[in-house]
Enzyme design. Structure first.
Site, PDB file in Angstrom:
ATOM      1  N   LYS B  81       0.847  -1.196   0.000  1.00 13.78           N
ATOM      2  CA  LYS B  81       0.000   0.000   0.000  1.00 13.78           C
ATOM      3  C   LYS B  81       0.882   1.244   0.000  1.00 13.78           C
ATOM      4  O   LYS B  81       1.886   1.298   0.709  1.00 13.78           O
ATOM      5  CB  LYS B  81      -0.902  -0.040   1.241  1.00 13.78           C
ATOM      6  CG  LYS B  81      -1.984   1.029   1.277  1.00 13.78           C
ATOM      7  CD  LYS B  81      -2.829   0.883   2.543  1.00 13.78           C
ATOM      8  CE  LYS B  81      -3.919   1.922   2.633  1.00 13.78           C
ATOM      9  NZ  LYS B  81      -4.700   1.786   3.891  1.00 13.78           N
ATOM     10  N   SER B 156      -9.661   2.240   3.087  1.00 11.57           N
ATOM     11  CA  SER B 156      -8.807   2.960   2.173  1.00 11.57           C
ATOM     12  C   SER B 156      -7.918   2.057   1.323  1.00 11.57           C
ATOM     13  O   SER B 156      -7.427   2.484   0.282  1.00 11.57           O
ATOM     14  CB  SER B 156      -7.909   3.923   2.952  1.00 11.57           C
ATOM     15  OG  SER B 156      -7.022   3.200   3.787  1.00 11.57           O
ATOM     16  N   SER B 180      -9.681  -0.167   7.268  1.00 16.25           N
ATOM     17  CA  SER B 180      -9.149  -0.058   5.903  1.00 16.25           C
ATOM     18  C   SER B 180      -8.468  -1.307   5.363  1.00 16.25           C
ATOM     19  O   SER B 180      -8.119  -1.354   4.181  1.00 16.25           O
ATOM     20  CB  SER B 180      -8.156   1.102   5.815  1.00 16.25           C
ATOM     21  OG  SER B 180      -8.826   2.324   5.941  1.00 16.25           O
TER      22      SER B 180
END
Lengths: 98, 508
Positions: B81, B156, B180
């Site tokens: 990420k 997210s 997330s």
């Protein structure tokens, strides 16, 4: 009904150092009411006898031995600087006075 | 042949690498090819580091042939990420303010991944600074859900979840501040685990809310999540909130769970995380999964956590307050974007305001201003202080519930993946996605989302398992048991039911 005024949003944006366009100030004035509603609900249970929790796992201060550690080189640190001069960050005038 | 490699779980691929059936270069190239074929539509990746990944793979292959001792996941490619800093690889956190930034250091978890010989395929898309539940707040465009390209992949960490769901990577790293990792797992039919707070180092994560943030694994199987968690987790002196203890044995727990015996285990259903607001198909799959756990020998009891009702409100006071403080470093002085004010004197203060006005997206501005308001003079005790008291109450609820049950369960998210734009103009509706995942962050307890079927709309649903702090092994045991049992009834993994993605022909 908006409880946080346009002026209040503009003032807080100043504190947060974020330039907002007038339309952004208008929108946020409406949206920030959510925080007022949240606090109203939270206040129902957050009474004086409840202690606050800052971190999920209880912590005490953490120390390490006072031994020099390897640090980033000056070159690495400056590599992403928007501007630099003589091996230092070049920044705009810090104080606002003439 | 190449498609076969990408369909393997990480542990299956690791076994093929270990017995020499497949080389890491082949496996890495297969995933890079898959990315080239499908990521034009998905946009799961912000940056693909093909050259570096292949170099790592070749190095691991050489070390393997030389007879070196290698870790269990050596040679298995991974996606990271974009909120995690990677030395030499662009890191933007989904924000324009960091466009083109190349960090001068690695996050601890990245160091561990590199040391273990996992080729890094690239950096995945996300809501800007991890603020969002749909990845629609990325400054670099939406990531699409591989199950339905018109729908969100969660957020997210939508990029990591979509990459794993679309077989672009067998493993990915996510971060979870309010859900997330887990919510994208639920809506993409993948596994996402949030470790105990302090279980994985936060050093090198671009922080949103420091008392809530936690990095963890994004995978297709529970065992893979446990293996990756073991690789990245454990004490790190560079994170003062890192737990100075060894992790429980996680992969062993997953293997034990997969054997299917949950006799004597007490499963607590959290009353407050069900019913109104939960989609019918989500509730139906949840009820069936409880039956599955009962059939494996578990005892299912109902528990009440009355203060969970206030968790969302407390979260949306604490998170912006901490974010406003953490994001103060984006000032246009030392790294990242610098914008000159269009008029008036050019002072540092005015450059900072112009930079942030230009570089931050709408949701980031909203949260930073909200947090600044909550922390500003006269409001601190009433706002941040009250929210921290709710945190205590949520922790007490967890403590009481874990007296009655070994693990707690709920649906991971109240609905399946929604369409792009559906909730973008209604922040409150967007925040409700996280209603079931937030309590774990407030209390620091671990949680995992495991796919448990398709809803009436044909989209994946997730089952959340929460365990007491530092007992992450329990969630892997129960998750693996549920997964094994469900896959028997489905005749394979849930992702096998996902539609085939349109592939772009390779020009390589």
């Amino acid at each position: 009904m908006s409880t946080i005024s346009r002026d209040e949003v503009a003032r807080v944006a100043g504190l947060a150092r974020i330039d907002l366009r007038p339309d952004e100030v208008d929108r946020l004035a409406g949206e920030l009411d959510v925080i007022v509603e949240s606090i109203a609900r939270v206040s129902q249970v957050a009474t004086a006898d409840v202690p606050a929790t800052s971190h999920p796992i209880p912590l005490t201060n953490v120390f390490r031995d006072d031994v020099p550690q390897q640090a980033l080189s000056q070159q690495d640190v400056l590599a992403a600087a928007p501007e630099q001069e003589d091996g230092r960050f070049l920044v705009p005038q810090i104080l606002g006075e003439e | 042949m190449t498609t076969d490699i990408t369909r393997l779980s990480a542990s299956e691929l690791a076994a093929s690498l270990a017995d020499g059936t497949v080389s890491s270069v082949e496996a890495t190239q297969a995933h890079l090819d898959r990315i080239a074929e499908v990521d034009g539509d998905l946009n799961a990746f912000l940056h693909v580091s093909a050259e570096e990944a292949l170099a790592t793979a070749a190095d691991v292959d050489a070390r393997r042939s030389a007879g070196d001792e290698l870790g269990p996941l050596a040679g298995v490619p991974i996606a990271i990420k974009d909120v995690v800093v990677t030395k030499g690889l662009p890191t933007t956190a989904g924000s324009k303010i960091l466009e083109g930034w190349i960090p001068p250091y690695d996050a601890t978890l990245v160091e561990r991944i590199k040391a273990a010989g996992l080729p890094i395929l690239g950096k995945t898309n996300m809501d800007e600074f991890a603020m969002g539940s749909s990845t629609e707040h990325s400054a670099y465009g939406n990531t699409r859900n591989p199950w339905d390209l018109d729908r969100i992949p969660g957020g997210s960490g939508g990029g990591s979840a979509a990459a794993v769901a679309a077989f672009e990577a067998p493993l990915a790293i996510g971060t979870d501040t309010g859900g997330s990792i887990r919510q994208p797992g639920a809506v993409t039919g993948t596994v996402g685990a949030k470790p105990t707070y302090g279980g994985v180092s936060r050093y090198g994560l671009i922080a949103m809310a420091s008392s809530l943030d936690q990095a963890g694994p994004v995978t297709r199987t529970v065992l893979d999540a446990a293996l990756l968690h073991e690789l990245i987790g454990g004490h790190d002196p560079r994170d003062s909130t890192s737990i100075p203890e060894a992790l429980p044995r996680l992969a062993d727990a997953a293997r034990l769970g997969a054997a299917g015996d949950l006799k004597g285990l007490r499963v607590g259903v959290v009353k407050e995380l069900s019913g109104e607001g939960y989609q019918e198909g989500v509730s139906a799959r949840f009820a069936e999964s409880l039956d599955t756990l009962r059939a494996l020998g578990a005892e299912v009891v109902e528990v009440s956590c009355p203060h969970f009702t206030y968790a969302l409100d407390a979260y949306y006071l604490i998170m912006p307050a901490e974010a406003s403080s953490n994001l103060a470093k984006f000032d246009g002085m030392r790294f990242g974007l610098r914008v000159q004010p269009s008029e008036g004197p050019v002072t540092a203060e005015r450059v900072m305001a112009a930079t942030r006005g230009t570089g931050f997206g709408d949701e980031v501005k909203r949260r930073v201003i909200l947090g600044t308001y909550a922390l500003s003079a006269g409001y601190y005790d009433a706002y941040y202080g009250s929210a921290q008291k709710v945190r205590t109450l949520v922790q007490r609820d967890f403590a009481a519930a874990f007296d009655q049950a070994d693990v707690l369960v709920s649906p991971t998210a109240p609905t399946t993946a929604f369409k792009f734009g559906e909730k973008l103009d209604d922040p409150l509706a967007m925040y409700l996605n996280d209603v079931a995942t937030i309590p774990a962050n407030l209390a620091g307890v671990p949680g995992v989302s495991v796919p448990n079927g398709l809803s009436d709309d044909g989209l994946p649903v997730g089952f959340q398992i929460l365990a007491p702090a530092k007992a992450d092994d329990r969630m892997y045991r129960v998750g693996a048991a549920l997964e094994a049992s469900l896959e028997k009834t489905w005749g394979g993994p849930l992702l096998a039911q996902a539609p085939e993605l349109k592939t772009t022909e390779l020009t390589r």
